[in-house]
Write an enzyme that holds these catalytic residues in place. Structure first.
Site, mmCIF file in Angstrom:
data_model
loop_
_atom_site.group_PDB
_atom_site.id
_atom_site.type_symbol
_atom_site.label_atom_id
_atom_site.label_comp_id
_atom_site.label_asym_id
_atom_site.label_seq_id
_atom_site.Cartn_x
_atom_site.Cartn_y
_atom_site.Cartn_z
ATOM 1 C CE1 TYR A 59 -3.198 -2.833 0.050
ATOM 2 C CE2 TYR A 59 -3.838 -2.223 2.263
ATOM 3 C CZ TYR A 59 -4.001 -3.015 1.146
ATOM 4 O OH TYR A 59 -4.973 -3.983 1.140
ATOM 5 C CE LYS A 110 0.914 -17.132 -2.385
ATOM 6 N NZ LYS A 110 0.425 -18.522 -2.242
ATOM 7 C CG ASP A 130 -2.129 -19.907 -0.692
ATOM 8 O OD1 ASP A 130 -1.371 -19.918 0.303
ATOM 9 O OD2 ASP A 130 -1.818 -20.428 -1.780
ATOM 10 C CG ASP A 185 -7.164 -4.581 3.916
ATOM 11 O OD1 ASP A 185 -8.217 -4.620 4.575
ATOM 12 O OD2 ASP A 185 -6.980 -3.776 2.990
ATOM 13 C CG ASP A 205 -12.543 -6.883 5.411
ATOM 14 O OD1 ASP A 205 -12.063 -6.332 6.412
ATOM 15 O OD2 ASP A 205 -13.162 -6.265 4.530
#
Ligand code: NAD
Length: 373
Positions: free
Chosen positions: A142, A193, A226, A250, A254
């Site tokens: 970000y 990852k 994942d 993030d 959620d």
């Protein structure tokens, strides 16, 4: 008598002002019942932009830096998204997080018995779920450069973002996660990852090294992001503390919101490193956004913001007992049947945003009445 703690309320955009107004009423209730704090309010987002073309004024930014706790609603929506990039870069929420160096974002995920049926997951899957996400908030994709959209010589357009972390950025947020795990069930799951990303490899190496050097009493596991998404809906009760970077944290948090039945239930705390007196910059906010689809209709669930204020009581206002009482009051209001539209079943009565604030205040009154003690 110790100094009064300063609490600043910033409603922001969309449903932000509606949900923050309820947290402010709760704060006022605690003030009447002995909390040693001052409450103030500031403009943020489009309401400020309409005045002087900025999302945050110099004065409010200064107040943010002096506050012990900021209670923030939300930002975003079509108007904000249409603003020039320089306005966002000099006042958007990412700017504010960076300016206050709020690198550690804590997001507790706890199944609430009364909302069992509001979750999309089966009751036996969410039973006993109680864990905390620690999300890195000031680095990663970000913020990384280069970023932008360019037109290539062949006429195609190319969008670029950069995922980048230094060892220092990883270690400071990992420290928060290790210390939190140490104060809970001593299990930390670090998510990345590293199989396909260089920043992920560095992340895993640094976290592993910290555990060996300083946190041997905390059990550390590593999980690919994942797989973590799958495990969160398969067996979320396996987690105690999850550490993740800005992007994965993030998305995964959620996803985990559905364990609690609604995005409108999840609070968060964003903290800087403590100074020599142990004071942090601290911003408390619901994890949901500005929900433009329901803004201004008094439909929003204010509990995530009210629970964010409970986190402020615990982490910044030196009032852990009040935090426990407020969390208990939210549970009681839900046990007594209080529901906003996002979590009500088809036959259940739906409260407005203010109605839910009233229900929590009623529960606070009942729990703190002499006969209840
Ligand atoms: P959102 O969280 O605003 O809304 C997603 C869905 O959840 C919507 O249907 C909304 O009505 C519902 N919802 C959210 N909060 C609720 C509440 N308290 N009570 C009841 N229902 C609720 O996400 P979005 O629609 O993807 O984003 C809208 C805007 O918010 C975008 O501009 C986005 O960038 C911004 N955003 C801001 C923040 C923040 O301020 N920290 C976080 C996420 C998104």
């Amino acid at each position: 008598m110790t100094d009064k703690k300063k609490v600043l309320f910033l409603g922001g955009d969309g449903i932000g002002p509606e949900v923050v107004a309820e947290a402010r009423r709760i704060a006022a209730w605690f003030l009447e019942h002995g909390l040693n704090a001052t409450l103030s309010d500031g403009l943020y987002g489009m309401s400020q932009y309409r005045i002087d073309g900025r999302l945050i004024s110099v004065d409010v930014l200064m107040q943010c830096k002096q506050a012990d706790a900021i209670i923030f609603g939300a930002t975003g929506g079509a108007e904000i998204e249409a603003l020039p990039a320089d306005v966002i870069e000099s006042g958007g929420l990412l700017f504010l997080r960076k300016e206050l160096d709020l690198f550690a974002n804590l997001r507790p995920i706890k199944a609430i018995d009364a909302l069992r049926d509001a979750s999309t997951l089966k009751p036996n899957v969410i039973k006993d779920v109680d864990f905390v996400f620690v999300r890195e908030l000031c680095g990663g994709i970000y913020f990384g450069t280069p970023r932008g959209i360019e037109t290539l010589p062949n006429g195609q357009r190319r969008g670029v973002d950069t995922q980048v972390y230094t060892s220092g950025e990883i270690r400071r947020v990992a420290r928060v996660a290790f210390e939190l795990a140490r104060s809970r069930n001593k299990h930390l799951c670090s998510v990345e990852k590293s199989n396909v990303m260089e920043s992920g490899k560095l992340w895993r190496e640094e976290v592993q090294r910290m555990q060996a050097e300083e946190f041997a009493d905390v059990e550390l596991t590593h999980m690919y992001a994942d797989n973590c998404a799958m495990q969160l809906v398969r067996r979320p009760s396996q987690f105690d503390v999850i550490l993740a970077d800005n992007l994965f944290g993030d998305i995964l948090s959620d996803c985990a919101a559905m364990i609690c039945g609604s995005l409108g239930m999840l609070p968060s705390a964003s903290l800087s490193a403590p100074d020599e007196r142990g004071r942090h910059n601290a911003l408390y906010e619901p994890i949901h956004g500005s929900a433009p689809d329901i803004a201004g209709k008094s439909l929003a669930n204010p509990l995530a913001t009210i629970l964010s204020f409970a986190m402020a009581l615990r982490h910044s206002l030196g009032a852990a007992g009040d935090a426990d009482l407020l969390e208990q009051a939210v549970r009681k209001a839900l046990d007594d049947g209080a529901r906003t539209a996002d979590m009500a079943g088809p036959d259940e009565r739906k409260l407005s945003t203010v109605g839910m604030g009233d229900a929590v205040i009623r529960a606070l009154e009942e729990l703190s009445a002499p006969s209840a003690q």
